[in-house]
Scaffold this motif. Sequence first.
Motif, PDB file in Angstrom:
ATOM      1  N   GLU A   1       0.826  -1.216   0.000  1.00 19.27           N
ATOM      2  CA  GLU A   1       0.000   0.000   0.000  1.00 19.27           C
ATOM      3  C   GLU A   1       0.860   1.265   0.000  1.00 19.27           C
ATOM      4  N   LEU A   2       1.940   1.261   0.769  1.00 20.57           N
ATOM      5  CA  LEU A   2       2.835   2.416   0.797  1.00 20.57           C
ATOM      6  C   LEU A   2       3.407   2.678  -0.596  1.00 20.57           C
ATOM      7  N   LEU A   3       3.841   1.639  -1.272  1.00 16.75           N
ATOM      8  CA  LEU A   3       4.384   1.793  -2.623  1.00 16.75           C
ATOM      9  C   LEU A   3       3.300   2.241  -3.604  1.00 16.75           C
ATOM     10  N   LEU A   4       2.141   1.638  -3.518  1.00 13.11           N
ATOM     11  CA  LEU A   4       1.037   1.964  -4.416  1.00 13.11           C
ATOM     12  C   LEU A   4       0.618   3.430  -4.321  1.00 13.11           C
ATOM     13  N   ARG A   5       0.619   3.975  -3.127  1.00 13.87           N
ATOM     14  CA  ARG A   5       0.114   5.332  -2.900  1.00 13.87           C
ATOM     15  C   ARG A   5       1.185   6.423  -3.009  1.00 13.87           C
ATOM     16  N   SER A   6       2.392   6.050  -3.435  1.00 13.52           N
ATOM     17  CA  SER A   6       3.472   7.037  -3.477  1.00 13.52           C
ATOM     18  C   SER A   6       4.006   7.242  -4.897  1.00 13.52           C
ATOM     19  N   ASP A   7       4.601   8.419  -5.085  1.00 17.25           N
ATOM     20  CA  ASP A   7       5.287   8.745  -6.332  1.00 17.25           C
ATOM     21  C   ASP A   7       6.792   8.631  -6.162  1.00 17.25           C
ATOM     22  N   ALA A   8       7.262   8.653  -4.928  1.00 13.86           N
ATOM     23  CA  ALA A   8       8.681   8.626  -4.613  1.00 13.86           C
ATOM     24  C   ALA A   8       8.854   8.060  -3.213  1.00 13.86           C
ATOM     25  N   ILE A   9      10.056   7.527  -2.937  1.00  9.89           N
ATOM     26  CA  ILE A   9      10.324   6.894  -1.661  1.00  9.89           C
ATOM     27  C   ILE A   9      11.577   7.496  -1.027  1.00  9.89           C
ATOM     28  N   VAL A  10      11.483   7.814   0.257  1.00 10.24           N
ATOM     29  CA  VAL A  10      12.636   8.275   1.027  1.00 10.24           C
ATOM     30  C   VAL A  10      12.798   7.337   2.214  1.00 10.24           C
TER      31      VAL A  10
ATOM     32  N   GLN B   1      10.158  15.592 -12.530  1.00 12.45           N
ATOM     33  CA  GLN B   1      10.025  16.528 -13.663  1.00 12.45           C
ATOM     34  C   GLN B   1      10.648  15.945 -14.926  1.00 12.45           C
ATOM     35  N   GLU B   2      11.786  15.270 -14.809  1.00 12.09           N
ATOM     36  CA  GLU B   2      12.443  14.654 -15.963  1.00 12.09           C
ATOM     37  C   GLU B   2      11.614  13.544 -16.568  1.00 12.09           C
ATOM     38  N   GLN B   3      10.795  12.876 -15.749  1.00  7.48           N
ATOM     39  CA  GLN B   3       9.979  11.760 -16.225  1.00  7.48           C
ATOM     40  C   GLN B   3       8.741  12.217 -16.985  1.00  7.48           C
ATOM     41  N   ARG B   4       8.402  13.494 -16.866  1.00  7.67           N
ATOM     42  CA  ARG B   4       7.185  14.009 -17.528  1.00  7.67           C
ATOM     43  C   ARG B   4       7.420  14.287 -18.974  1.00  7.67           C
TER      44      ARG B   4
END
Length: 180
Positions: free
Chosen positions: A89-98, A177-180
């Motif tokens: 769920e944490l991975l599914l709901r995120s755009d980035a991980i720290v 931003q680079e991925q867009r």
Amino acid sequence: MNICVFLSAAELSEQYTVPAREFGKLIGAGGHTLVWGGSDSGLMKVVADGAQEAGGRLVGISVEFLHHVARPNADEMVIARDLAHRKAELLLRSDAIVIMVGGTGTLDEATEILELRKHGLHAKPVVLLNTAGFYDGLKQQFRRMEAEGFLPLPLSEMVYFAEDGQAALTYLTNYVQEQR
């Protein structure tokens, strides 16, 4: 951006709490959402307090056996059935991980997220926030793994090591931003 943060729920010294609060404030002030383990204790509470105080949204993913320490005023709280479901769920709901400082649970989350990235099962940026040199040994181990052929991808494609919260957030923002 929805930023998942893996970190400890332990009560820790200012060496770790001050940078955690500052990082939480950077998340909130940037208009981002903190996606985290949902605990209202220890370092998890500190980063959530910082994010919320700075206007950030909080999405907690707790687990059934820890629901009694879940943050009561999160914008959204999900109670996962077990730790594996929580990580998904944490991975599914995120755009980035720290990945911030933590114990065995944080290390488990970090290695799973990197293993999934290694196999191409997610392409989200991963930052290891090396507060007070906490992950120096792990960084050295990863470099050895890379040098001796244990990683099929360059280490730089799997994880970015940041020495402070601002560097972590700058990296994530640029990556997205680079991925867009």
